[in-house]
Write an enzyme that holds these catalytic residues in place. Structure first.
Site, short mmCIF file in Angstrom:
data_model
loop_
_atom_site.label_atom_id
_atom_site.label_comp_id
_atom_site.label_asym_id
_atom_site.label_seq_id
_atom_site.Cartn_x
_atom_site.Cartn_y
_atom_site.Cartn_z
N SER A 65 -7.92 -2.85 16.04
CA SER A 65 -8.65 -2.29 14.89
C SER A 65 -8.45 -3.28 13.74
O SER A 65 -7.50 -4.07 13.76
CB SER A 65 -8.12 -0.90 14.53
OG SER A 65 -6.72 -0.91 14.40
N GLU B 28 -8.66 -4.03 9.40
CA GLU B 28 -8.67 -3.42 8.05
C GLU B 28 -9.32 -4.38 7.04
O GLU B 28 -9.04 -5.57 7.04
CB GLU B 28 -7.22 -3.14 7.63
CG GLU B 28 -7.12 -2.45 6.29
CD GLU B 28 -5.70 -1.97 6.02
OE1 GLU B 28 -5.12 -1.25 6.86
OE2 GLU B 28 -5.17 -2.33 4.96
N ASP C 134 0.39 4.78 -4.68
CA ASP C 134 1.48 4.51 -5.62
C ASP C 134 1.15 4.98 -7.02
O ASP C 134 0.03 4.78 -7.49
CB ASP C 134 1.81 3.01 -5.62
CG ASP C 134 2.48 2.62 -4.32
OD1 ASP C 134 3.51 3.24 -3.99
OD2 ASP C 134 1.96 1.73 -3.63
N PHE D 126 5.13 -9.62 -1.95
CA PHE D 126 4.74 -8.28 -1.52
C PHE D 126 5.77 -7.71 -0.55
O PHE D 126 6.15 -6.54 -0.62
CB PHE D 126 3.35 -8.35 -0.89
CG PHE D 126 2.73 -7.02 -0.63
CD1 PHE D 126 2.67 -6.06 -1.64
CD2 PHE D 126 2.22 -6.70 0.61
CE1 PHE D 126 2.11 -4.81 -1.40
CE2 PHE D 126 1.66 -5.45 0.86
CZ PHE D 126 1.61 -4.51 -0.15
N HIS E 159 -3.33 -3.39 14.98
CA HIS E 159 -4.16 -3.21 13.79
C HIS E 159 -4.00 -4.47 12.94
O HIS E 159 -2.89 -4.80 12.51
CB HIS E 159 -3.68 -1.98 13.02
CG HIS E 159 -4.49 -1.67 11.80
ND1 HIS E 159 -5.75 -1.10 11.86
CD2 HIS E 159 -4.23 -1.87 10.48
CE1 HIS E 159 -6.23 -0.94 10.63
NE2 HIS E 159 -5.33 -1.41 9.78
P1 FAD Z 1 4.33 9.14 2.00
O1 FAD Z 1 4.22 9.22 3.47
O2 FAD Z 1 3.97 10.34 1.21
O3 FAD Z 1 5.83 8.71 1.68
C1 FAD Z 1 6.22 8.22 0.41
C2 FAD Z 1 7.71 8.50 0.20
O4 FAD Z 1 7.92 9.90 0.03
C3 FAD Z 1 8.60 8.10 1.40
O5 FAD Z 1 9.84 7.69 0.89
C4 FAD Z 1 8.74 9.39 2.18
O6 FAD Z 1 9.93 9.43 2.94
C5 FAD Z 1 8.76 10.44 1.06
N1 FAD Z 1 8.13 11.71 1.51
C6 FAD Z 1 6.89 11.82 2.07
N2 FAD Z 1 6.59 13.11 2.32
C7 FAD Z 1 7.65 13.83 1.93
C8 FAD Z 1 7.93 15.21 1.94
N3 FAD Z 1 7.04 16.10 2.40
N4 FAD Z 1 9.14 15.61 1.44
C9 FAD Z 1 10.03 14.70 0.97
N5 FAD Z 1 9.80 13.37 0.94
C10 FAD Z 1 8.64 12.94 1.41
N6 FAD Z 1 -2.12 2.06 -0.62
C11 FAD Z 1 -3.26 2.19 -1.32
O7 FAD Z 1 -3.22 2.36 -2.55
N7 FAD Z 1 -4.49 2.15 -0.70
C12 FAD Z 1 -4.59 1.99 0.66
O8 FAD Z 1 -5.70 1.96 1.19
C13 FAD Z 1 -3.39 1.85 1.43
N8 FAD Z 1 -3.43 1.70 2.77
C14 FAD Z 1 -2.27 1.66 3.48
C15 FAD Z 1 -2.33 1.57 4.88
C16 FAD Z 1 -1.17 1.53 5.64
C17 FAD Z 1 -1.26 1.45 7.15
C18 FAD Z 1 0.11 1.54 4.99
C19 FAD Z 1 1.37 1.44 5.81
C20 FAD Z 1 0.17 1.60 3.61
C21 FAD Z 1 -1.01 1.69 2.84
N9 FAD Z 1 -0.97 1.79 1.45
C22 FAD Z 1 -2.14 1.90 0.74
C23 FAD Z 1 0.30 1.77 0.73
C24 FAD Z 1 0.88 3.18 0.49
O9 FAD Z 1 0.00 3.91 -0.35
C25 FAD Z 1 2.24 3.02 -0.19
O10 FAD Z 1 3.15 2.47 0.72
C26 FAD Z 1 2.80 4.28 -0.84
O11 FAD Z 1 3.96 3.91 -1.59
C27 FAD Z 1 3.24 5.35 0.14
O12 FAD Z 1 2.20 6.02 0.72
P2 FAD Z 1 2.48 6.89 2.06
O13 FAD Z 1 1.27 7.60 2.43
O14 FAD Z 1 3.14 6.05 3.05
O15 FAD Z 1 3.54 7.93 1.41
#
Ligand code: FAD
Length: 288
Positions: free
Chosen positions: A9, A11, A103, A209, A259
């Site tokens: 895939s 991106e 973020d 990064f 990916h």
């Molecule tokens: P989460 O999974 O919500 O986790 C964030 C933090 O909170 C972690 O420390 C986790 O342990 C903690 N946490 C999560 N859920 C809970 C809960 N229910 N209770 C307690 N703690 C919790 N960023 C962008 O802005 N745009 C994009 O398109 C983008 N694409 C991405 C694609 C991939 C494959 C990856 C790996 C990252 C991408 N990111 C993107 C970056 C991402 O938004 C950042 O890494 C952000 O800081 C975390 O998002 P997340 O969804 O991983 O967070």
């Protein structure tokens, strides 16, 4: 493993200006004949690029044979806004969302607080529509996490809420990925966790990064780029070698999904796919 068992895939990120739109489409078209499982489009930190994501995802669906996956972040966005976006995607036939937290913008006290984590977003998305949900995974631990156990617990929560796949943050330490996968299996996590592969062409920028994202870059890899700052062609050749080596190690460990973070350039990902045996089935490339 044969090449027909390998899934890829790609991106892309949404373009900011007209010139980049032309180049982006050339790159998408270059990769289309490889028949990737899906092609994902990232979601910007705010403002106009978000609209660009929505329109690009829908355009890919309309104009190509590809299956688009829309990245969607929730932090700082209202629930009603997310519901509106979800409805629009669903009605446009976009059924695959990469659901993320995103973020926080620093020192923004007025930021909307409807969502805290990606798990909150999955709940809202799944409540109304049966989207295919892909989530993030961090083999080297997300910088906000306190332990690897937390990392796995969160991934489990996401699966319980309906995530069926994860894509990892990019990494260069292959053993770390395998260790993460072992830990996941031990905890009963058995969804596909697809390695996110970043072909490094700008080592300095990647290093910055990587530091922010808690991702180790081996000294040997950094040294391969020494002295090549003004030589992008050689950097590309070096990058291909590095990525191929990564993919080979992953293949040896029975990984068959990859990916690629293309950074909107098809050439490196195309070359790696070609080496992996993924071919364009007679649709030869014309460089016009
Ligand atoms: P989460 O999974 O919500 O986790 C964030 C933090 O909170 C972690 O420390 C986790 O342990 C903690 N946490 C999560 N859920 C809970 C809960 N229910 N209770 C307690 N703690 C919790 N960023 C962008 O802005 N745009 C994009 O398109 C983008 N694409 C991405 C694609 C991939 C494959 C990856 C790996 C990252 C991408 N990111 C993107 C970056 C991402 O938004 C950042 O890494 C952000 O800081 C975390 O998002 P997340 O969804 O991983 O967070």
């Amino acid at each position: 493993m044969t090449s027909s068992e390998i899934n890829v895939s790609f991106e892309f990120f949404p373009p900011k200006n007209k010139e980049s739109i032309v180049s982006l489409w050339k790159n998408i078209k270059r990769l289309e004949p490889l028949e990737p499982r899906f092609i994902s489009v990232t979601y910007g930190a705010g403002g106009s690029t978000r609209e660009n994501t929505h329109s690009l995802v829908k355009e890919i669906k309309r104009k190509t044979s590809l299956t688009p996956a829309a990245h969607l972040t929730c932090i700082g966005t209202s629930k009603s806004e997310i519901e509106k976006i979800a409805e629009d995607y669903w009605d446009s036939g976009i059924k695959h969302i990469v659901a993320l937290r995103g973020d926080e913008r620093q020192q923004d006290n007025n930021q909307i607080k409807d969502f805290k984590y990606a798990t909150d977003l999955i709940k809202v998305l799944k409540k109304r529509f049966d989207f295919e949900i892909t989530v993030s995974a961090y083999p080297e631990m997300h910088p906000d996490s306190k332990s690897m156990d937390q990392e796995y617990d969160v991934l489990k929560k996401k699966i319980d809420l309906g995530a069926s796949k994860a894509i990892t943050q990019f990494f260069f330490d292959i053993d770390c990925y395998f260790k993460f996968m072992d830990g996941a299996l031990k905890r009963g996590i058995n969804i596909p966790i697809i390695p996110g592969i970043l072909p490094v062409t700008n080592c300095k920028r990647t290093l910055e990064f990587a530091k922010k994202m808690n991702c180790k870059m081996p000294k040997s890899l950094i040294e391969m780029f020494n002295g090549l700052d003004a030589d992008p062609d050689t950097r590309k050749l070096v990058a291909t070698t590095i990525v191929y080596d990564q993919c080979k190690k992953l293949l040896n460990g029975k990984v068959n999904d990859f990916h690629f973070y293309t950074l909107n350039r098809a050439d490196l990902s195309f070359a790696i796919c070609h080496i992996l045996g993924i071919r364009t089935l007679g649709k030869d490339y014309k460089n016009d």
